[in-house]
Scaffold this motif. Structure first.
Motif, PDB file in Angstrom:
ATOM      1  N   VAL A 193      -7.584   0.048   4.903  1.00  0.00           N
ATOM      2  CA  VAL A 193      -6.540  -0.016   3.873  1.00  0.00           C
ATOM      3  C   VAL A 193      -7.125  -0.064   2.467  1.00  0.00           C
ATOM      4  O   VAL A 193      -6.427   0.215   1.493  1.00  0.00           O
ATOM      5  CB  VAL A 193      -5.605  -1.230   4.089  1.00  0.00           C
ATOM      6  CG1 VAL A 193      -4.870  -1.125   5.398  1.00  0.00           C
ATOM      7  CG2 VAL A 193      -6.374  -2.550   4.000  1.00  0.00           C
ATOM      8  N   MET A 244       0.526  -2.045  10.130  1.00  0.00           N
ATOM      9  CA  MET A 244       1.151  -1.825   8.832  1.00  0.00           C
ATOM     10  C   MET A 244       2.643  -2.084   8.993  1.00  0.00           C
ATOM     11  O   MET A 244       3.300  -1.468   9.839  1.00  0.00           O
ATOM     12  CB  MET A 244       0.906  -0.395   8.356  1.00  0.00           C
ATOM     13  CG  MET A 244      -0.570  -0.031   8.208  1.00  0.00           C
ATOM     14  SD  MET A 244      -1.433  -1.061   7.000  1.00  0.00           S
ATOM     15  CE  MET A 244      -0.727  -0.418   5.484  1.00  0.00           C
ATOM     16  N   THR A 276      -9.755  -2.459  -3.507  1.00  0.00           N
ATOM     17  CA  THR A 276      -9.167  -1.198  -3.078  1.00  0.00           C
ATOM     18  C   THR A 276      -9.762  -0.093  -3.944  1.00  0.00           C
ATOM     19  O   THR A 276      -9.760  -0.203  -5.171  1.00  0.00           O
ATOM     20  CB  THR A 276      -7.641  -1.219  -3.239  1.00  0.00           C
ATOM     21  OG1 THR A 276      -7.113  -2.281  -2.440  1.00  0.00           O
ATOM     22  CG2 THR A 276      -7.032   0.104  -2.790  1.00  0.00           C
ATOM     23  N   GLY A 298      -3.889  -7.681   9.103  1.00  0.00           N
ATOM     24  CA  GLY A 298      -4.306  -6.301   8.870  1.00  0.00           C
ATOM     25  C   GLY A 298      -4.307  -5.453  10.114  1.00  0.00           C
ATOM     26  O   GLY A 298      -4.707  -4.293  10.085  1.00  0.00           O
ATOM     27  N   GLN A 328      -9.097  -5.066   2.638  1.00  0.00           N
ATOM     28  CA  GLN A 328      -7.883  -5.840   2.380  1.00  0.00           C
ATOM     29  C   GLN A 328      -8.176  -7.105   1.586  1.00  0.00           C
ATOM     30  O   GLN A 328      -7.417  -7.480   0.693  1.00  0.00           O
ATOM     31  CB  GLN A 328      -7.218  -6.200   3.707  1.00  0.00           C
ATOM     32  CG  GLN A 328      -5.906  -6.967   3.557  1.00  0.00           C
ATOM     33  CD  GLN A 328      -5.327  -7.387   4.890  1.00  0.00           C
ATOM     34  OE1 GLN A 328      -5.905  -7.116   5.935  1.00  0.00           O
ATOM     35  NE2 GLN A 328      -4.201  -8.048   4.867  1.00  0.00           N
ATOM     36  N   ARG A 341       2.899  -2.730   3.819  1.00  0.00           N
ATOM     37  CA  ARG A 341       1.700  -3.518   3.572  1.00  0.00           C
ATOM     38  C   ARG A 341       1.074  -3.943   4.903  1.00  0.00           C
ATOM     39  O   ARG A 341       1.746  -3.951   5.939  1.00  0.00           O
ATOM     40  CB  ARG A 341       2.018  -4.756   2.742  1.00  0.00           C
ATOM     41  CG  ARG A 341       3.027  -5.707   3.354  1.00  0.00           C
ATOM     42  CD  ARG A 341       2.765  -7.145   2.925  1.00  0.00           C
ATOM     43  NE  ARG A 341       1.510  -7.610   3.498  1.00  0.00           N
ATOM     44  CZ  ARG A 341       0.666  -8.429   2.871  1.00  0.00           C
ATOM     45  NH1 ARG A 341       0.941  -8.891   1.669  1.00  0.00           N
ATOM     46  NH2 ARG A 341      -0.460  -8.824   3.449  1.00  0.00           N
ATOM     47  N   PRO A 342      -0.221  -4.282   4.903  1.00  0.00           N
ATOM     48  CA  PRO A 342      -0.854  -4.757   6.136  1.00  0.00           C
ATOM     49  C   PRO A 342      -0.241  -6.085   6.566  1.00  0.00           C
ATOM     50  O   PRO A 342       0.103  -6.921   5.744  1.00  0.00           O
ATOM     51  CB  PRO A 342      -2.328  -4.921   5.744  1.00  0.00           C
ATOM     52  CG  PRO A 342      -2.488  -4.129   4.491  1.00  0.00           C
ATOM     53  CD  PRO A 342      -1.172  -4.178   3.790  1.00  0.00           C
ATOM     54  N   THR A 395       0.824  -1.207   0.000  1.00  0.00           N
ATOM     55  CA  THR A 395       0.000   0.000   0.000  1.00  0.00           C
ATOM     56  C   THR A 395       0.859   1.258   0.000  1.00  0.00           C
ATOM     57  O   THR A 395       0.340   2.362  -0.145  1.00  0.00           O
ATOM     58  CB  THR A 395      -0.922   0.025   1.226  1.00  0.00           C
ATOM     59  OG1 THR A 395      -0.125  -0.065   2.422  1.00  0.00           O
ATOM     60  CG2 THR A 395      -1.895  -1.147   1.198  1.00  0.00           C
ATOM     61  N   GLN A 448      -8.927   4.265   2.481  1.00  0.00           N
ATOM     62  CA  GLN A 448      -8.438   5.448   3.174  1.00  0.00           C
ATOM     63  C   GLN A 448      -7.835   6.501   2.244  1.00  0.00           C
ATOM     64  O   GLN A 448      -7.623   7.641   2.661  1.00  0.00           O
ATOM     65  CB  GLN A 448      -7.400   5.048   4.220  1.00  0.00           C
ATOM     66  CG  GLN A 448      -6.165   4.365   3.661  1.00  0.00           C
ATOM     67  CD  GLN A 448      -5.256   3.824   4.754  1.00  0.00           C
ATOM     68  OE1 GLN A 448      -5.502   4.038   5.941  1.00  0.00           O
ATOM     69  NE2 GLN A 448      -4.206   3.124   4.367  1.00  0.00           N
TER      70      GLN A 448
END
Length: 456
Positions: A393, A254, A374, A251, A370, A246-247, A232, A396
């Protein structure tokens, strides 16, 4: 005759520095930094932010490493900075002391230069995520002071090289062969690995699509390097390493991952995670025509027929500019009708959180997060969604986020541009009615015409 012995200079010790909080970065993760501090030098404020007692801080970096939001950093005094500058002059000595194997590894890594973006295409049409990655790749290449290169594979696809130039690429590696017309793992794997081994890029970016996930994993395995999936965020550190965010842990946090000992550094990114760059028509670059001895007879997988998957009525939620999403707070499937009414007035679509999809209230292709889609709409309205990080994620980066929730402490309000605390079953219909009134006031003639049609 005696000789005066020269006094040995004291050996410089690397200073540790002190920890400080970066303003606006704390995400109130639950005092991970406080629990990691070995000297009890961190207390938490009422807002959930760390308050650091500098007299106790020993600069051990444990809290910095524990922070999932990268909100803590080490800073140094003027005297400590002078010591660091002096120590920097001893770098050559450190290189000499390194073992031959380590020196060989450093020399090998230093030979890799350039940022590559793999341009995914189907029948000559590029995937949107490739151009999104081109924009981010341009930023990374500028920080590294290297070229941004596109990798184009297929048959009769040279036009994609020129399109890549318009999105920021400086160079394009083109493999135009009949055997590459349709994607199959092994010919694409052989071709891309051949390019990597010959031209040695330090970063390779690919879309986290069905094709990208299949190809990236196979390439990373063959060239013996690391791969971070579904990133991300991407950035460069002081040592030219790619910082891949990344998550992680389902999740809940981060994580920033780096592949500092191997090259190339590889990452995949989903569509709509990175902003679409502006296109500059007429921009040019250099095309490198590459080839690799691939024969159709060497490929065991054959493409017999291409069948289009055209599902009537399917909504492309990832490409929508206005999304009204519902979560567990919608209470039942039939209540999503009020979200559909609002979405219709906005000219948008209805989305959902994972809990709403798991409950059977909305189909899986409407899930945002996630494990779903997205999205980056102009307006995202979250109704009855608490705001678990797995959902955040996925949305946002929306231009404007409006959250409606009974719970004023819901995490969704932390990312919302506007928050409304209250009953969504009263608020959403009120917003819909207001929009209709505004439209009627703006276009009274259209409303009169509609009434005439209904009367007739």
């Amino acid at each position: 005759m005696g000789r005066k012995m020269s006094e040995a200079k004291p050996k410089l010790k690397k200073p540790r520095g002190k920890v400080r909080l970066l303003e606006g970065k704390c995400i109130a993760c639950g005092a991970r930094c406080q629990s990691s501090c070995p000297v009890d030098g961190i207390q938490m404020s009422d807002a959930g932010e760390p308050q650091i007692e500098l007299s106790k801080c020993i600069g051990c970096l444990k809290c910095v490493k524990a922070c999932p939001g990268s909100a803590l950093e080490i800073f140094y005094s003027k005297e400590e900075l002078e010591i660091l500058a002096a120590l920097a002059g001893q770098q050559d000595l450190a290189e000499e002391e390194a073992d031959p194997e380590e020196l060989a590894r450093r020399e090998y890594v230093a030979g890799f230069r350039g940022v590559w973006v793999f341009v995914e295409q189907t029948e000559g049409e590029a995937a949107r995520v490739s151009w999104e990655l081109m924009g981010k790749g341009k930023e990374l290449a500028a920080k590294l002071g290297v070229e941004l290169c596109a990798v184009v594979m297929g048959h009769k696809v040279e036009h994609l090289c020129h399109e890549a130039f318009s999105y920021g690429a400086d160079k394009a590696y083109l493999m135009d062969q009949a055997v590459l017309e349709y994607y199959r793992t092994y010919p694409y794997l052989d071709a891309l690995c051949h390019l990597i081994e010959r031209y040695k890029p330090e970063i390779v970016l690919m879309g986290a699509t069905g094709m990208g996930r299949d190809l990236a994993g196979a390439v990373a395995t063959r060239v013996k390097t690391g791969l971070t999936a579904d990133c991300t965020g991407l950035d460069i550190d002081a040592k030219r390493n790619l910082m891949q965010t990344r998550p992680a842990f389902g999740g809940n946090i981060m994580a920033t991952i780096m592949c500092d000992r191997f090259r190339p550094q590889m990452a995949t990114v989903r569509s709509h995670v990175m902003p679409m760059p502006a296109q500059s028509a007429g921009r040019s670059g250099k095309i490198v025509h590459a080839s690799f001895p691939l024969s159709e007879s060497d490929v065991f997988t054959k493409v017999l027929q291409v069948i289009r998957d055209s599902k009537a009525g399917q909504v492309d939620i990832a490409g929508a500019e206005f999304i009204v999403s519902g979560g567990r707070g919608m209470m039942a499937k039939e209540n999503f009708a009020i979200l559909q009414e609002l979405a219709d007035e906005l000219g948008g679509v209805v989305g959902a959180s994972r809990s709403a999809v798991d409950a059977g209230w909305m189909p899986g292709d409407r899930q945002v997060g996630q494990t779903g889609k997205t999205v980056r709409p102009k307006i995202y309205i979250a109704c009855g969604i608490s705001g678990a990080i797995q959902h955040l994620v996925g949305m946002q980066d929306s231009d404007l986020i409006i959250a409606i929730n009974r719970d004023k402490e819901a995490p969704i309000f932390e990312v919302a541009s506007y928050g409304i605390v209250g009953d969504l079953f009263e608020i959403v219909p009120a917003i819909t009615a207001t929009l209709r009134e505004l439209k009627a006031a703006k276009n009274p003639g259209d409303q009169a015409a509609d009434r005439d049609v209904e009367a007739a």
